[in-house]
Design a protein around this motif. Structure first.
Motif, PDB file in Angstrom:
ATOM      1  N   LYS A   1       0.620  -1.317   0.001  1.00  0.00           N
ATOM      2  CA  LYS A   1       0.087   0.004  -0.228  1.00  0.00           C
ATOM      3  C   LYS A   1       0.978   1.182  -0.049  1.00  0.00           C
TER       4      LYS A   1
ATOM      5  N   ILE B   1       0.701   5.409   0.379  1.00  0.00           N
ATOM      6  CA  ILE B   1      -0.100   6.135   1.052  1.00  0.00           C
ATOM      7  C   ILE B   1       0.382   7.658   0.763  1.00  0.00           C
TER       8      ILE B   1
ATOM      9  N   HIS C   1       0.916  13.015  -4.276  1.00  0.00           N
ATOM     10  CA  HIS C   1       0.057  12.396  -3.303  1.00  0.00           C
ATOM     11  C   HIS C   1      -0.735  11.198  -3.933  1.00  0.00           C
TER      12      HIS C   1
ATOM     13  N   ASP D   1      -2.015   7.407  -3.996  1.00  0.00           N
ATOM     14  CA  ASP D   1      -2.560   6.542  -2.985  1.00  0.00           C
ATOM     15  C   ASP D   1      -2.847   5.404  -3.963  1.00  0.00           C
TER      16      ASP D   1
ATOM     17  N   GLY E   1       4.856  10.542   2.101  1.00  0.00           N
ATOM     18  CA  GLY E   1       4.148   9.432   1.930  1.00  0.00           C
ATOM     19  C   GLY E   1       4.938   8.141   2.685  1.00  0.00           C
TER      20      GLY E   1
END
Length: 250
Positions: A6, A8, A18, A20, A55
């Motif tokens: 994952k 983020i 940014h 995700d 992140g």
């Protein structure tokens, strides 16, 4: 299904903004988009080959961005497999010795019982047989076709039985026939449980995947699911991908 990896809020050098991203165990997904959109940069952040400016990358329950470069390399060696467009085989070694390299490196840091060279060779030979290049063990990398060499690269990438297989334009240097052969191998590995994420410009390649993400200007702008469409032919899946890409402005 549990998440394998994952990302983020990933940001990197005015290339990623940014972002995700997540993958579930057993998925096979593709990242598409025009050149310079951030596809390979995202792959490099997720693999730990590069560290984002901001992140997190959660892999195996931990944020690998906090790891040292050596620790990230260890994670890749033990838990990830990577296939590149430029195949990066060592020309002074034959095919099977190239394939064995990750396992040899892994054993250097392992404690307890270690496999013998004969055992490692047997495993590498079994993988070569699995992907259809049995009999090429002693060939130099310059003595095989591009498709055969890329299959060897896949063997090398899965030698340590990774949780996640990453591929950056793995068919970019191959002709149509070799591309199909390589993608059938990826599909076989995925059906056996390997989670696979690949970057590609090729709609035919993407059509083998269960999910496709479209990147533009450092962001993910769209997603197409091909999950559960096993009744469709590969040509139908490819046409669906093409139509979707047109809607995305490809």
């Amino acid at each position: 299904m549990s998440e394998v990896i994952k990302g983020i809020g990933l940001c990197k050098n005015n290339i990623l903004y940014h972002v995700d991203f997540s993958m579930k165990k057993g998925e096979m997904a593709a990242i598409m988009g025009p050149s310079g959109s951030g596809k390979s940069t995202l792959l490099y952040q997720l693999s730990g080959m590069d560290r984002p400016d901001a992140g997190q990358v959660i892999f195996d329950g931990n944020d690998i961005c906090k790891y040292s470069e050596d620790r990230r390399a260890e994670e890749r060696l033990n838990k990830m497999g990577i296939v590149f467009q430029q195949m990066n085989m060592l020309p002074n070694l034959n095919m099977i010795d190239n394939i064995m390299l990750p396992a040899i490196e892994r054993q250097k840091s392992q404690k307890g019982d270690k496999k013998s060279e004969a055992q490692l060779k047997a495993k590498a030979s079994a993988l070569m047989n699995k992907v259809g290049i049995a009999g090429l063990e002693m060939r130099k990398t310059t003595e095989v076709s591009g498709g055969q060499l890329q299959r060897a690269c896949i063997c090398r990438a899965i030698m340590n039985q990774p949780e996640l297989l990453l591929a950056d334009e793995p068919t970019g240097a191959l002709n149509k026939s070799a591309t199909q052969e390589v993608m059938e191998i990826f599909s076989m590995l995925n059906s056996e449980g390997t989670t696979i994420l690949l970057v590609t410009h090729d709609s035919r390649v993407a059509s083998y995947c269960k999910r496709i993400l479209y990147m533009l200007d450092g962001k993910i702008w769209g997603e197409l699911s091909l999950e559960g469409q096993t009744n469709q032919t590969q040509e139908q899946r490819e046409e669906k991908v093409r139509q979707w890409l047109e809607k995305m402005g490809w």
